[in-house]
Scaffold this active site. Structure first.
Site, PDB file in Angstrom:
ATOM      1  N   HIS A  10       0.866  -1.194   0.000  1.00 33.40           N
ATOM      2  CA  HIS A  10       0.000   0.000   0.000  1.00 33.40           C
ATOM      3  C   HIS A  10       0.901   1.242   0.000  1.00 33.40           C
ATOM      4  O   HIS A  10       1.619   1.486  -0.969  1.00 33.40           O
ATOM      5  CB  HIS A  10      -0.941  -0.094   1.210  1.00 33.40           C
ATOM      6  N   HIS A  24      -2.738  -2.174 -10.056  1.00 32.57           N
ATOM      7  CA  HIS A  24      -3.754  -1.565  -9.208  1.00 32.57           C
ATOM      8  C   HIS A  24      -5.025  -2.385  -9.252  1.00 32.57           C
ATOM      9  O   HIS A  24      -5.370  -2.940 -10.294  1.00 32.57           O
ATOM     10  CB  HIS A  24      -4.062  -0.117  -9.649  1.00 32.57           C
ATOM     11  N   ASP A  70       2.122   5.643  -6.645  1.00 31.46           N
ATOM     12  CA  ASP A  70       3.360   5.512  -5.884  1.00 31.46           C
ATOM     13  C   ASP A  70       4.598   5.555  -6.768  1.00 31.46           C
ATOM     14  O   ASP A  70       5.654   6.006  -6.344  1.00 31.46           O
ATOM     15  CB  ASP A  70       3.355   4.184  -5.102  1.00 31.46           C
TER      16      ASP A  70
HETATM   17  N1  ACO Z   1       4.412  -6.580 -10.277  1.00 32.69           N
HETATM   18  C1  ACO Z   1       4.318  -7.779 -10.870  1.00 32.69           C
HETATM   19  N2  ACO Z   1       3.143  -8.417 -11.057  1.00 32.69           N
HETATM   20  C2  ACO Z   1       2.051  -7.807 -10.606  1.00 32.69           C
HETATM   21  C3  ACO Z   1       2.077  -6.549  -9.967  1.00 32.69           C
HETATM   22  C4  ACO Z   1       3.324  -5.939  -9.823  1.00 32.69           C
HETATM   23  N3  ACO Z   1       3.443  -4.735  -9.253  1.00 32.69           N
HETATM   24  N4  ACO Z   1       0.827  -6.188  -9.642  1.00 32.69           N
HETATM   25  C5  ACO Z   1       0.037  -7.177 -10.023  1.00 32.69           C
HETATM   26  N5  ACO Z   1       0.768  -8.153 -10.608  1.00 32.69           N
HETATM   27  C6  ACO Z   1       0.268  -9.377 -11.186  1.00 32.69           C
HETATM   28  C7  ACO Z   1       0.148 -10.470 -10.139  1.00 32.69           C
HETATM   29  O1  ACO Z   1       1.325 -11.206 -10.003  1.00 32.69           O
HETATM   30  C8  ACO Z   1      -0.969 -11.271 -10.726  1.00 32.69           C
HETATM   31  O2  ACO Z   1      -0.453 -11.965 -11.833  1.00 32.69           O
HETATM   32  P1  ACO Z   1      -0.878 -13.467 -12.173  1.00 32.69           P
HETATM   33  O3  ACO Z   1      -2.339 -13.380 -12.480  1.00 32.69           O
HETATM   34  O4  ACO Z   1      -0.007 -13.818 -13.314  1.00 32.69           O
HETATM   35  O5  ACO Z   1      -0.600 -14.246 -10.904  1.00 32.69           O
HETATM   36  C9  ACO Z   1      -1.908 -10.223 -11.317  1.00 32.69           C
HETATM   37  O6  ACO Z   1      -1.058  -9.123 -11.637  1.00 32.69           O
HETATM   38  C10 ACO Z   1      -2.981  -9.732 -10.338  1.00 32.69           C
HETATM   39  O7  ACO Z   1      -2.373  -9.339  -9.134  1.00 32.69           O
HETATM   40  P2  ACO Z   1      -3.117  -9.253  -7.736  1.00 32.69           P
HETATM   41  O8  ACO Z   1      -2.124  -9.255  -6.622  1.00 32.69           O
HETATM   42  O9  ACO Z   1      -4.204 -10.279  -7.676  1.00 32.69           O
HETATM   43  O10 ACO Z   1      -3.805  -7.835  -7.839  1.00 32.69           O
HETATM   44  P3  ACO Z   1      -4.446  -7.071  -6.651  1.00 32.69           P
HETATM   45  O11 ACO Z   1      -5.512  -6.241  -7.217  1.00 32.69           O
HETATM   46  O12 ACO Z   1      -4.805  -7.990  -5.546  1.00 32.69           O
HETATM   47  O13 ACO Z   1      -3.247  -6.170  -6.080  1.00 32.69           O
HETATM   48  C11 ACO Z   1      -1.707  -4.431  -5.868  1.00 32.69           C
HETATM   49  C12 ACO Z   1      -3.089  -4.840  -6.378  1.00 32.69           C
HETATM   50  C13 ACO Z   1      -1.535  -4.826  -4.389  1.00 32.69           C
HETATM   51  C14 ACO Z   1      -1.577  -2.927  -5.970  1.00 32.69           C
HETATM   52  C15 ACO Z   1      -0.635  -5.123  -6.720  1.00 32.69           C
HETATM   53  O14 ACO Z   1      -0.735  -4.653  -8.045  1.00 32.69           O
HETATM   54  C16 ACO Z   1       0.774  -4.944  -6.175  1.00 32.69           C
HETATM   55  O15 ACO Z   1       1.212  -5.718  -5.332  1.00 32.69           O
HETATM   56  N6  ACO Z   1       1.503  -3.882  -6.653  1.00 32.69           N
HETATM   57  C17 ACO Z   1       2.824  -3.611  -6.147  1.00 32.69           C
HETATM   58  C18 ACO Z   1       2.736  -2.809  -4.854  1.00 32.69           C
HETATM   59  C19 ACO Z   1       2.202  -1.417  -5.104  1.00 32.69           C
HETATM   60  O16 ACO Z   1       2.628  -0.715  -6.005  1.00 32.69           O
HETATM   61  N7  ACO Z   1       1.311  -0.981  -4.213  1.00 32.69           N
HETATM   62  C20 ACO Z   1       0.734   0.357  -4.272  1.00 32.69           C
HETATM   63  C21 ACO Z   1      -0.697   0.299  -4.669  1.00 32.69           C
HETATM   64  S1  ACO Z   1      -1.383   1.897  -4.896  1.00 32.69           S
HETATM   65  C22 ACO Z   1      -1.456   2.530  -3.371  1.00 32.69           C
HETATM   66  O17 ACO Z   1      -1.549   1.878  -2.376  1.00 32.69           O
HETATM   67  C23 ACO Z   1      -1.367   3.959  -3.281  1.00 32.69           C
END
Ligand code: ACO
Length: 380
Positions: free
Chosen positions: A226, A265, A316
């Site tokens: 987050h 996201h 971010d």
């Molecule tokens: N890097 C690599 N792969 C990713 C990323 C990432 N940053 N984000 C999503 N994915 C992939 C996952 O591995 C998954 O792939 P798969 O289907 O091949 O297994 C798919 O995308 C879906 O990912 P989820 O984790 O199910 O997506 P969710 O909606 O639950 O998570 C989140 C969203 C937490 C923001 C995620 O994209 C993430 O972890 N990002 C990195 C951390 C980040 O930047 N957080 C800030 C969010 S914005 C904020 O809080 C202000």
């Protein structure tokens, strides 16, 4: 319904679950649009001030000149932290990280509430403005104490963002630095039922007080998935070092199953409008203000993350090089985010109190079948 059928219905991470009716903000994830009380958040960031956006989010309407002046005065009157809070920050055990210190400090503010039994809307609004106004003072005071430096009192002649920079670094910022910081704060001010805001609403829904709800929110924002993703994104840019190393770095991370911080996201499917505006801000940095080298690096990461995994940057990602270029230490990226999001938290906590029902979802039980207790001596 069998357990397996029930399990299939579980919305992991509550994805797609509608859990509240809100008047505060709207995200169109397909179009990549974010609005605060109907106004495009990027338009607000370009044209208004953090204080004006605070008023909007707390009162549903933009203020007229008289209302804005009165609101700014109220924020000014609340900036100074109490002597008790200063003592607490001086005496925190160990060497807590800035987010941990902020969480403890905001939690402690309940102790100096002058009318704890008054749970009226107006009393909670006063508390919200007190917390929002003091969070930057808490962050700056703790930061300076941690560096062995004397804390600096707020300067009433400076706006909210400019004063934050002043209290941190002991110098009045240039207009452009204050403006960019203000813009970033506006863009991070509110974002629907993100994890920290939802957590704040869950706490408020038990009718716990606003300090408890803020404490929950700060603790939740601190997680790397987050609010801490901004610092992680900057560490990644520093680790990559130069644009020619981006392609192999991203490939290596993805092949190792690691996440690219600042990407992806839950809601945005075509890109995060806040990231786009911060990319524009970064592009205007010319060396006099900020460091232009980060734009090409960041754009290369954006390109590779999209090519290799179809990922888009979130707020971010571009926030990280913007704040770094403006001279903010990485450890303060998330606290700055918390100071910005404090307004969204406050608006949602008040909205929750206005029309409350305890938030209590169900779970599918997958543990052992029902069984009888066996006294300890008889267990094998
Ligand atoms: N890097 C690599 N792969 C990713 C990323 C990432 N940053 N984000 C999503 N994915 C992939 C996952 O591995 C998954 O792939 P798969 O289907 O091949 O297994 C798919 O995308 C879906 O990912 P989820 O984790 O199910 O997506 P969710 O909606 O639950 O998570 C989140 C969203 C937490 C923001 C995620 O994209 C993430 O972890 N990002 C990195 C951390 C980040 O930047 N957080 C800030 C969010 S914005 C904020 O809080 C202000």
């Amino acid at each position: 319904m069998s357990m397996w059928e029930a399990e299939e219905k579980v919305a992991r991470g509550l994805a797609g679950v509608v859990a509240a009716v809100t008047r505060i903000s709207h995200i169109d994830g397909e179009k990549g649009e974010l609005s605060y009380c109907g106004y495009d958040a990027t338009e607000l960031a370009r044209n208004s001030s953090f204080e004006e956006v605070c008023y909007l989010l707390l009162h549903d309407e933009l203020p007229n000149a008289r209302q804005l002046a009165a609101f700014k005065q109220q924020m000014l009157d609340n900036r100074q932290i109490s002597p008790a809070l200063l003592e607490l920050l001086r005496n925190l055990p160990g060497a807590p990280k800035p987010m941990d210190a902020l969480r403890t400090a905001v939690s402690s503010m309940s102790a100096t509430d002058s009318s704890p039994s008054d749970v009226s809307r107006s009393a909670n609004m006063r508390r919200a403005i007190r917390i929002i106004s003091q969070m930057p003072t808490i962050v700056a005071t703790h930061w300076r104490l941690r560096q062995g430096e004397k804390p600096i009192d707020p300067d009433p002649s400076l706006g909210h963002a400019a004063n934050f920079i002043y209290m941190l670094f002991g110098r009045a910022p240039r207009d452009i630095e204050a403006r960019f910081t203000d813009m970033a704060m506006i863009l991070m001010a509110e974002h629907g039922l993100n994890a920290s805001t939802f957590a704040a609403r869950v706490t408020a829904a038990t009718l716990a007080d606003i300090y408890a709800a803020f404490t929950t929110a700060i603790g939740t924002l601190a997680g790397p998935l987050h609010g801490s993703a901004n610092a992680e994104a900057m560490k990644m840019l520093l680790e990559i070092g130069s644009p020619d190393k981006v392609e192999s770095y991203i490939r290596g991370q993805l092949m190792a199953g690691k996440r690219i911080m600042g990407f992806g996201h839950r809601v945005y499917k075509t890109g995060d409008p806040r990231a786009m505006l911060l990319r524009e801000v970064l592009a205007t940095m010319d060396g006099e203000v900020g460091n232009p080298r980060w734009l090409s690096m960041a754009m290369e990461v954006e390109d590779q993350a999209h090519r290799q995994k179809g990922l888009y940057p979130n707020v971010d990602f571009y926030c990280a090089p913007t704040l770094y270029s403006l001279g903010f230490p990485m450890e303060l990226f998330t606290p700055l985010f918390a100071c910005s999001r404090s307004v969204g938290w406050a608006a949602h906590i008040l909205e929750q109190y206005d029309d409350n029902r305890v938030i209590r979802p169900d779970a599918v039980y997958k543990g052992a079948p029902r069984r009888s207790y066996i006294p300890c001596e008889e267990r094998k």
